[in-house]
Motif scaffolding. Structure first.
Motif, PDB file in Angstrom:
ATOM      1  N   HIS A  83       0.756  -1.172  -0.136  1.00 44.85           N
ATOM      2  CA  HIS A  83      -0.003  -0.105   0.014  1.00 44.85           C
ATOM      3  C   HIS A  83       1.024   1.164  -0.092  1.00 44.85           C
ATOM      4  O   HIS A  83       0.758   2.235   0.894  1.00 44.85           O
ATOM      5  CB  HIS A  83      -0.983  -0.119   1.227  1.00 44.85           C
ATOM      6  CG  HIS A  83      -2.038  -1.196   0.997  1.00 44.85           C
ATOM      7  ND1 HIS A  83      -2.502  -1.628   2.249  1.00 44.85           N
ATOM      8  CD2 HIS A  83      -2.360  -1.679  -0.150  1.00 44.85           C
ATOM      9  CE1 HIS A  83      -3.350  -2.742   1.675  1.00 44.85           C
ATOM     10  NE2 HIS A  83      -3.319  -2.793   0.384  1.00 44.85           N
TER      11      HIS A  83
ATOM     12  N   ASN B 148      -3.912   0.124   5.302  1.00 42.59           N
ATOM     13  CA  ASN B 148      -5.132  -0.203   4.486  1.00 42.59           C
ATOM     14  C   ASN B 148      -6.128   1.041   4.377  1.00 42.59           C
ATOM     15  O   ASN B 148      -6.564   1.086   3.385  1.00 42.59           O
ATOM     16  CB  ASN B 148      -5.772  -1.534   5.323  1.00 42.59           C
ATOM     17  CG  ASN B 148      -5.193  -2.417   5.296  1.00 42.59           C
ATOM     18  OD1 ASN B 148      -3.936  -2.748   4.448  1.00 42.59           O
ATOM     19  ND2 ASN B 148      -5.419  -3.661   6.310  1.00 42.59           N
TER      20      ASN B 148
ATOM     21  N   THR C 224      -7.003   2.946   0.692  1.00 45.56           N
ATOM     22  CA  THR C 224      -8.381   3.131   0.508  1.00 45.56           C
ATOM     23  C   THR C 224      -8.661   4.732   0.363  1.00 45.56           C
ATOM     24  O   THR C 224      -9.224   5.193  -0.611  1.00 45.56           O
ATOM     25  CB  THR C 224      -9.469   2.809   1.607  1.00 45.56           C
ATOM     26  OG1 THR C 224      -9.183   1.289   1.611  1.00 45.56           O
ATOM     27  CG2 THR C 224     -10.688   2.815   1.231  1.00 45.56           C
TER      28      THR C 224
END
Length: 187
Positions: free
Chosen positions: A129, A171, A175
């Protein structure tokens, strides 16, 4: 145990209790009268009954800093080692601590330029990420999470630009911060 030895033990115990009692008495006799009583502040340090300045509240380390931009954005505070994810109404939806790298961006406004799902960082650690937003001295600067969940200080002998965070925070960043998203770096 014989009678004489139990008498000696009892005598030593009584003597020890007497010594402790005497020392406690001496200590209490030497305590200043003001100990444990509230002290009076000097009149000049008290706020006026009306119109005085309110007492300063301690800084909330998780509160979104003032002057950190507007609108939907990621705010990265260098000194606090903290990131805020801020929605379009200017409300912090998440905040978390990070581990800065050896190369840091200068305070200012940036945009997310690229992202990678999973790569090996410049320090050799597998990361995921990755959200990049600038380059400093040919070192890409961005947010990432170590796949193994570690959040360790970077090797000071390496020029690295990864601002590391915990996996759950990575995470959330992934997003939230798509290519073109604003990143505000503050001192």
């Amino acid at each position: 145990m014989s009678r004489s030895s139990s008498g000696i033990v009892a005598g030593l115990t009584a003597a020890a209790v007497a010594v402790v009692g005497f020392l406690a008495f001496q200590a209490s006799a030497n305590v200043p009268d003001t100990l444990g009583k509230p002290t009076k502040a000097a009149p000049s340090s008290l706020p006026a009954a009306s119109g005085g300045a309110p007492a300063q509240k301690p800084k909330n380390p998780t509160a979104l800093p003032a002057d950190s931009g507007s609108g939907m954005r990621v705010v990265y505070a260098l000194a606090d080692r903290r990131v805020w994810l801020v929605d379009e109404k200017g409300r912090s939806t998440r905040t978390f601590t990070v581990m800065p790298s050896t190369v840091n961006p200068t305070p200012g406004s940036y945009t997310v330029t690229s992202r990678s799902g999973s790569v090996t960082g410049s320090d050799g650690v597998r990361i995921e990420h990755v959200v990049r937003f600038t380059t400093v001295d040919n070192v890409a600067i961005g947010f990432s999470a170590a796949v193994d969940g570690t959040l360790t200080s970077p090797d000071p002998t390496l020029k690295t630009g990864g601002v590391r965070m915990r996996v759950a925070d990575g995470n959330a960043m992934w997003t939230f911060a798509t290519v073109g998203s604003k990143v505000e770096v503050i001192p």
